[in-house]
Design a protein around this motif. Sequence first.
Motif, short mmCIF file in Angstrom:
data_model
loop_
_atom_site.label_atom_id
_atom_site.label_comp_id
_atom_site.label_asym_id
_atom_site.label_seq_id
_atom_site.Cartn_x
_atom_site.Cartn_y
_atom_site.Cartn_z
N UNK A 71 31.77 34.62 -26.19
CA UNK A 71 30.67 34.09 -25.37
C UNK A 71 29.33 34.67 -25.81
N UNK A 72 29.31 35.95 -26.13
CA UNK A 72 28.07 36.57 -26.61
C UNK A 72 27.62 35.94 -27.92
N UNK A 73 28.57 35.65 -28.81
CA UNK A 73 28.22 35.03 -30.09
C UNK A 73 27.61 33.65 -29.90
N UNK A 74 28.21 32.86 -29.04
CA UNK A 74 27.67 31.53 -28.76
C UNK A 74 26.30 31.63 -28.09
N UNK B 82 20.30 31.24 -28.36
CA UNK B 82 18.97 31.86 -28.25
C UNK B 82 18.23 31.74 -29.58
N UNK B 83 18.93 31.98 -30.68
CA UNK B 83 18.30 31.85 -32.00
C UNK B 83 17.91 30.40 -32.27
N UNK C 263 23.10 23.26 -23.48
CA UNK C 263 22.31 23.03 -24.69
C UNK C 263 21.05 22.22 -24.38
N UNK C 264 21.22 21.12 -23.67
CA UNK C 264 20.11 20.21 -23.42
C UNK C 264 18.98 20.82 -22.61
N UNK D 28 14.12 26.24 -33.15
CA UNK D 28 14.21 24.82 -32.82
C UNK D 28 15.26 24.11 -33.68
N UNK D 29 16.46 24.69 -33.71
CA UNK D 29 17.56 24.15 -34.53
C UNK D 29 18.35 23.11 -33.74
#
Length: 128
Positions: A18-21, A26-27, A62-63, A32-33
């Motif tokens: 979960x932290x990785x996702x 956040x990145x 995400x949205x 703006x990826x």
Amino acid sequence: MQILFLRWSNQVQGNLLRDGYTEALAFAHEVDAHFWMFDLRGRGPASAQDEAWILDEFFPSIGAGLAEPTYFAYLLSPKHHAHIHNVVGLARLAANKGGTHIQVFMSESEAVKWLLEKKGETAVPEKS
């Protein structure tokens, strides 16, 4: 190519997954990826609880932060690919609301090709 590439090199569960996702999201907001490739061949399938979190909490979130549609190419091992097809179901991946689009692949070149095609479809013509 402007694709956010994430590779899991080993099996992770729970908070680490979960932290990785969450860190990736956040990145993505920072840069703006909107085009992501998750290479899960080294990670393999998530636990049922983590899989539910990804599908029911992560993707719907995400949205909220990214204005444009977002495309996720998942690069999977053959065994994980079969799990997604037979257990999760492609209809469940497609059921995400809003502009989140998910496809699964066993070939990195096919995943990149799909992302680049989607990138071309969403390109805004330059003003003259």
